[in-house]
Scaffold this active site. Structure first.
Site, short mmCIF file in Angstrom:
data_model
loop_
_atom_site.label_atom_id
_atom_site.label_comp_id
_atom_site.label_asym_id
_atom_site.label_seq_id
_atom_site.Cartn_x
_atom_site.Cartn_y
_atom_site.Cartn_z
N LYS A 187 0.86 -1.19 0.00
CA LYS A 187 0.00 0.00 0.00
C LYS A 187 0.89 1.23 0.00
O LYS A 187 1.46 1.61 1.02
CB LYS A 187 -0.91 0.03 1.23
CG LYS A 187 -2.08 0.98 1.00
CD LYS A 187 -2.72 1.46 2.27
CE LYS A 187 -1.86 2.48 2.95
NZ LYS A 187 -1.67 3.71 2.16
N GLU A 263 10.17 1.18 10.18
CA GLU A 263 11.24 2.13 9.92
C GLU A 263 10.60 3.50 10.04
O GLU A 263 9.79 3.90 9.22
CB GLU A 263 11.83 1.89 8.53
CG GLU A 263 13.20 2.48 8.35
CD GLU A 263 13.14 3.86 7.75
OE1 GLU A 263 13.24 4.83 8.55
OE2 GLU A 263 12.99 3.98 6.54
N CYS A 297 14.01 10.36 6.25
CA CYS A 297 14.02 9.99 7.67
C CYS A 297 15.41 10.11 8.28
O CYS A 297 15.54 10.42 9.45
CB CYS A 297 13.46 8.59 7.85
SG CYS A 297 14.14 7.42 6.69
N GLU A 397 10.68 15.80 14.84
CA GLU A 397 11.02 15.61 13.43
C GLU A 397 10.17 16.58 12.61
O GLU A 397 8.95 16.50 12.59
CB GLU A 397 10.71 14.17 13.01
CG GLU A 397 11.06 13.93 11.56
CD GLU A 397 10.81 12.49 11.12
OE1 GLU A 397 9.69 11.99 11.30
OE2 GLU A 397 11.76 11.89 10.58
#
Ligand code: NAD
Ligand code: MN
Length: 508
Positions: A187, A263, A297, A397
């Site tokens: 997906k 992750e 990331c 983040e």
């Protein structure tokens, strides 16, 4: 009256059980180009019913065993043949990737497409090294049994991926799953489903994969994605995305005790030592921070510069960052493209405002990119100095082109500050003293550390996070093993009843 010429808008279907089909609801949704906010494609709005159909197809194909029962050599050969076909038909993928993801054409044509195909091939190659059978010399008592470990595919895997590297992330889920004999439902992010669908189409064209082994469904995560995470016929979920959604996925997967690899986010510390080669360190820091608008990331968004070189380093860094060209991702002169969508754009601007309010000193950017016009999600490369390591700007983040800078003097202190975060994905050290750099690298609690470099992931090297940056590893043999189960098989050597002492615990 003016005639409105509708640009060509292609509608993409989902790929389930080797067929292309609309969502069960028949609904589609718009794919928007973040460079100009124009609708340039539509995709199927898959939901629970579509997820169920894809999982059923994956389950049937796995249980039938046509793929998992091939030898590793056969699977690898087939994947090599697929990779050759991908290379032939991927001519327009870089442009599509740039249009859907706002990733600059310089990147999609040099990184995403060629490396994506290379990583697909590489997983097939590494798979040849997997020890499918490992004999054990003896277990507890010698001469009683022969013992071996059999590795086996896990079954039905689900890959859920984000929008920052749509093709690459699709490959990172599909290639190891296939190489290890599993079936998979992928997906993609609802914002960027097109190159994953192109990949499925190209694989389908080869006719080499049995029906149902690979499926791609599109649409909002909270529907199809959540359904698959909870589905009892799914054996493993491999997720890349935000830490917040990662936590939710772990919670949802708990009910059926699925294998989950995650992750997630990062806030990686980039440490510049006083003995660094400043030419390389300045360019490397720019690359580590502003590559793909900081939407990576492992971006090195928390910079620590040693006091002795601070002024010179920062002068050079800020002046080079100022000259970065922001613009349309499709323009080959663009170095910094738009961020992915309105929500991220607003979220990044919000983080910038919070940093200002918290007392950080803005030295570059700080808002919409000048001269970008009024369409497109363009944010100026932004640098804050004098940032408190415990402030939101240093801890959250931001996932945009925003760098926060701190000074340091003492090795132990900088390592302590670098480690003082919930994240542990990556880090980096710039120094000419390799021994010192390796010592610092070992002290960082992160899954990857670059010494005098950034962003270079290697398909042979494990990638993943410590702490809340995730669970498990991708890439390399470590990544492949995450797509296998381990079985111990004990074969009795024909031991006579009188020597089977343990039976006497019950029967004696
Ligand atoms: P997200 O984590 O919400 O989405 C990632 C994927 O998960 C998408 O495919 C999404 O559809 C799916 N998803 C969302 N909710 C789900 C649910 N309840 N069940 C199953 N699947 C679900 O990320 P996003 O909204 O696209 O981006 C938001 C933030 O995520 C960014 O600001 C950034 O901090 C982070 N991010 C991290 C990475 C990374 O590589 N680690 C990549 C992109 C974004
Ligand atoms: Mn990632």
């Amino acid at each position: 009256m003016a005639t409105v010429v509708e640009p060509q808008v292609t509608t993409y279907q989902q790929y389930i059980d080797g067929e292309w089909s609309d969502a069960a609801s028949g609904e589609t949704y718009d794919i928007i180009n973040p460079s100009n906010e124009e609708v340039f494609a539509r995709a199927s709005a898959g939901r629970e019913a579509d997820a169920d159909r894809a999982v059923a197809a994956a389950r049937r194909s796995f249980d039938k065993g046509e793929w998992r029962n091939k030898t590793q050599a056969q699977r690898t050969e087939i994947m090599y043949a697929i990779a050759r076909h991908l290379a032939e038909v991927s001519g327009d993928w870089a442009a599509i990737e740039s249009q859907q993801a706002g990733a600059i054409l310089r990147k999609t044509s040099v990184v995403d497409v060629p490396l994506g195909i290379e990583h697909f091939r590489h997983h097939a190659e590494m798979a040849l090294q997997i020890p499918w059978y490992e004999p054990l010399p003896w277990v507890d008592t010698p001469h009683v049994s022969w013992n071996f470990v059999s590795r086996e595919p896990i079954g039905v895997c689900v890959g859920i991926v984000p929008w920052n590297f749509p093709l690459m992330m699709a490959v990172w889920k599909i290639a190891p799953a296939l190489a290890m004999g599993n079936s998979i439902v992928l997906k993609p992010s609802p914002f960027t489903p097109l190159t994953a669908l192109k990949l499925a189409q190209a694989i389908d064209e080869t006719g080499l994969l049995p029906k149902g082994v690979l499926n791609v469904i599109t649409g909002p995560g909270a529907h199809a994605g959540a359904r698959m995470v909870e589905h009892p016929d799914v054996d493993k979920v491999a997720f890349t995305g935000s830490t917040r959604t990662g936590r939710e996925i772990m919670r949802m997967a708990a009910e059926t005790v699925k294998k989950v690899t995650l992750e997630l986010g990062g806030k990686s510390a980039n440490i510049v030592c006083q003995d660094a080669d400043l030419d390389i360190a300045v360019d490397g820091t720019l690359f580590g921070t502003f590559f793909h608008q900081g939407q990576v990331c492992e971006s090195g968004t928390r910079l620590f510069v040693h006091d002795d070189i601070y002024d010179e380093f920062m002068d050079r860094l800020v002046s080079k960052a100022r000259s970065l060209v922001v613009g349309d991702a499709m323009d080959f002169s663009t170095q910094v493209g738009p961020v992915i969508n309105r929500v991220q754009y607003d979220s990044i601007l919000g983080a910038i405002e919070r940093a200002k309010a918290d007392g950080a000193k803005l030295v570059l950017g700080g808002g919409r990119a000048e001269g970008a016009g009024d369409k497109g999600y363009y944010i100026a490369p932004t640098i804050f100095t004098d940032v408190d390591n415990s402030s939101r700007a240093a801890q959250e983040e931001i996932f945009g082109p925003v760098l926060v800078v701190q000074r340091w003097k003492d090795d132990l202190d900088v390592i302590a500050r670098a480690n003082s975060t919930i994240y542990g994905l990556a880090g980096g050290i710039w120094s000419r003293n390799t021994r010192r750099a390796i010592e610092m690298a070992k002290a960082l609690r992160t899954g990857t550390v670059w010494i005098n470099d950034w962003h270079l992931l290697n398909s042979l090297a494990p990638f993943g996070g410590y702490k809340q940056s995730g669970n498990g590893r991708e890439l390399g043999l470590y990544g492949l093993l995450e797509y296998t189960e381990v079985k111990h098989i004990h074969v009795d050597q024909g031991v006579p009843r009188e020597e089977r002492f343990f039976y006497d615990v019950l029967l004696g």
